[in-house]
Design a protein around this motif. Sequence first.
Motif, PDB file in Angstrom:
ATOM      1  N   ASP A 105      67.903  54.235  54.006  1.00  0.00           N
ATOM      2  CA  ASP A 105      66.583  54.248  53.360  1.00  0.00           C
ATOM      3  C   ASP A 105      66.548  55.151  52.125  1.00  0.00           C
ATOM      4  N   PHE A 106      67.664  55.767  51.770  1.00  0.00           N
ATOM      5  CA  PHE A 106      67.661  56.795  50.734  1.00  0.00           C
ATOM      6  C   PHE A 106      68.160  56.316  49.363  1.00  0.00           C
ATOM      7  N   GLU A 107      68.738  55.148  49.273  1.00  0.00           N
ATOM      8  CA  GLU A 107      69.377  54.699  48.033  1.00  0.00           C
ATOM      9  C   GLU A 107      68.414  54.709  46.847  1.00  0.00           C
ATOM     10  N   GLU A 108      67.238  54.156  47.013  1.00  0.00           N
ATOM     11  CA  GLU A 108      66.280  54.103  45.912  1.00  0.00           C
ATOM     12  C   GLU A 108      65.852  55.519  45.499  1.00  0.00           C
ATOM     13  N   ARG A 109      65.618  56.372  46.471  1.00  0.00           N
ATOM     14  CA  ARG A 109      65.221  57.755  46.159  1.00  0.00           C
ATOM     15  C   ARG A 109      66.356  58.488  45.458  1.00  0.00           C
ATOM     16  N   PHE A 110      67.594  58.245  45.854  1.00  0.00           N
ATOM     17  CA  PHE A 110      68.744  58.861  45.195  1.00  0.00           C
ATOM     18  C   PHE A 110      68.766  58.482  43.717  1.00  0.00           C
ATOM     19  N   ASP A 111      68.537  57.212  43.418  1.00  0.00           N
ATOM     20  CA  ASP A 111      68.487  56.766  42.022  1.00  0.00           C
ATOM     21  C   ASP A 111      67.354  57.444  41.267  1.00  0.00           C
ATOM     22  N   GLU A 112      66.211  57.641  41.924  1.00  0.00           N
ATOM     23  CA  GLU A 112      65.084  58.341  41.293  1.00  0.00           C
ATOM     24  C   GLU A 112      65.447  59.790  40.967  1.00  0.00           C
ATOM     25  N   ILE A 113      66.144  60.434  41.889  1.00  0.00           N
ATOM     26  CA  ILE A 113      66.557  61.828  41.671  1.00  0.00           C
ATOM     27  C   ILE A 113      67.522  61.916  40.500  1.00  0.00           C
ATOM     28  N   LEU A 114      68.485  60.999  40.441  1.00  0.00           N
ATOM     29  CA  LEU A 114      69.412  61.006  39.304  1.00  0.00           C
ATOM     30  C   LEU A 114      68.672  60.744  37.999  1.00  0.00           C
ATOM     31  N   ALA A 115      67.650  59.891  38.026  1.00  0.00           N
ATOM     32  CA  ALA A 115      66.885  59.573  36.819  1.00  0.00           C
ATOM     33  C   ALA A 115      66.103  60.779  36.295  1.00  0.00           C
ATOM     34  N   ILE A 116      65.824  61.753  37.158  1.00  0.00           N
ATOM     35  CA  ILE A 116      65.174  62.985  36.694  1.00  0.00           C
ATOM     36  C   ILE A 116      66.031  63.636  35.618  1.00  0.00           C
ATOM     37  N   GLY A 117      67.349  63.638  35.836  1.00  0.00           N
ATOM     38  CA  GLY A 117      68.284  64.144  34.830  1.00  0.00           C
ATOM     39  C   GLY A 117      68.128  65.616  34.501  1.00  0.00           C
ATOM     40  N   ALA A 118      67.728  66.423  35.478  1.00  0.00           N
ATOM     41  CA  ALA A 118      67.476  67.840  35.208  1.00  0.00           C
ATOM     42  C   ALA A 118      68.753  68.640  34.977  1.00  0.00           C
ATOM     43  N   ARG A 119      69.840  68.238  35.574  1.00  0.00           N
ATOM     44  CA  ARG A 119      71.141  68.881  35.395  1.00  0.00           C
ATOM     45  C   ARG A 119      72.203  67.792  35.367  1.00  0.00           C
ATOM     46  N   ASP A 120      73.432  68.197  35.049  1.00  0.00           N
ATOM     47  CA  ASP A 120      74.513  67.215  35.029  1.00  0.00           C
ATOM     48  C   ASP A 120      75.234  67.158  36.371  1.00  0.00           C
ATOM     49  N   TRP A 121      74.567  67.627  37.420  1.00  0.00           N
ATOM     50  CA  TRP A 121      75.141  67.614  38.757  1.00  0.00           C
ATOM     51  C   TRP A 121      74.038  67.579  39.807  1.00  0.00           C
ATOM     52  N   VAL A 122      74.398  67.113  40.991  1.00  0.00           N
ATOM     53  CA  VAL A 122      73.642  67.277  42.233  1.00  0.00           C
ATOM     54  C   VAL A 122      74.680  67.664  43.284  1.00  0.00           C
ATOM     55  N   ASN A 123      74.243  68.342  44.320  1.00  0.00           N
ATOM     56  CA  ASN A 123      75.145  68.727  45.412  1.00  0.00           C
ATOM     57  C   ASN A 123      74.788  67.945  46.662  1.00  0.00           C
ATOM     58  N   LEU A 124      75.776  67.311  47.255  1.00  0.00           N
ATOM     59  CA  LEU A 124      75.607  66.611  48.521  1.00  0.00           C
ATOM     60  C   LEU A 124      76.411  67.390  49.555  1.00  0.00           C
ATOM     61  N   ASN A 125      75.708  67.992  50.513  1.00  0.00           N
ATOM     62  CA  ASN A 125      76.341  68.872  51.493  1.00  0.00           C
ATOM     63  C   ASN A 125      76.223  68.311  52.902  1.00  0.00           C
ATOM     64  N   LEU A 126      77.300  68.419  53.649  1.00  0.00           N
ATOM     65  CA  LEU A 126      77.236  68.125  55.069  1.00  0.00           C
ATOM     66  C   LEU A 126      76.629  69.349  55.734  1.00  0.00           C
ATOM     67  N   ALA A 127      75.417  69.228  56.228  1.00  0.00           N
ATOM     68  CA  ALA A 127      74.694  70.361  56.782  1.00  0.00           C
ATOM     69  C   ALA A 127      74.962  70.547  58.270  1.00  0.00           C
ATOM     70  N   GLU A 128      75.092  69.420  58.993  1.00  0.00           N
ATOM     71  CA  GLU A 128      75.207  69.529  60.449  1.00  0.00           C
ATOM     72  C   GLU A 128      75.790  68.253  61.025  1.00  0.00           C
ATOM     73  N   VAL A 129      76.565  68.424  62.076  1.00  0.00           N
ATOM     74  CA  VAL A 129      77.012  67.304  62.891  1.00  0.00           C
ATOM     75  C   VAL A 129      76.318  67.480  64.234  1.00  0.00           C
ATOM     76  N   ASP A 130      75.536  66.488  64.626  1.00  0.00           N
ATOM     77  CA  ASP A 130      74.749  66.562  65.856  1.00  0.00           C
ATOM     78  C   ASP A 130      75.096  65.347  66.705  1.00  0.00           C
ATOM     79  N   GLY A 131      76.007  65.524  67.632  1.00  0.00           N
ATOM     80  CA  GLY A 131      76.469  64.391  68.435  1.00  0.00           C
ATOM     81  C   GLY A 131      77.155  63.378  67.543  1.00  0.00           C
ATOM     82  N   ASP A 132      76.612  62.165  67.481  1.00  0.00           N
ATOM     83  CA  ASP A 132      77.202  61.128  66.624  1.00  0.00           C
ATOM     84  C   ASP A 132      76.435  60.975  65.315  1.00  0.00           C
ATOM     85  N   SER A 133      75.629  61.981  64.963  1.00  0.00           N
ATOM     86  CA  SER A 133      74.840  61.921  63.725  1.00  0.00           C
ATOM     87  C   SER A 133      75.317  62.962  62.722  1.00  0.00           C
TER      88      SER A 133
END
Length: 98
Positions: free
Chosen positions: A36-64
């Motif tokens: 459900d996040f693909e469209e929102r991801f494109d919106e965030i990139l379109a903001i263009g506030a920096r030349d980077w975004v960080n995608l972090n693995l925050a937690e592994v919870d069982g199979d999630s």
Amino acid sequence: MQTRPGTRRPADRIFVQEWPLDQSSSPLPEAVPLSDFEERFDEILAIGARDWVNLNLAEVDGDSLHLTLEYFTEPINGVRVDPGRILVNVSGLERDNR
């Protein structure tokens, strides 16, 4: 990819939570399934506030997997970066090296 009836696809077990770095006083948005996040991801990139975004693995919870996407909402001096030039920095959990 085919799955057995009643099972979830791997993408349904990945959740993304936005983390706008320049809005620390605001509550974080609720995590949503990656599918459900693909469209929102494109919106965030379109903001263009920096030349980077960080995608972090925050937690592994069982199979999630729970990811956070860190980004800024305001460009420096009003200068926006073209979405095609934005780097996605990926990081994961630190290993216990004992």
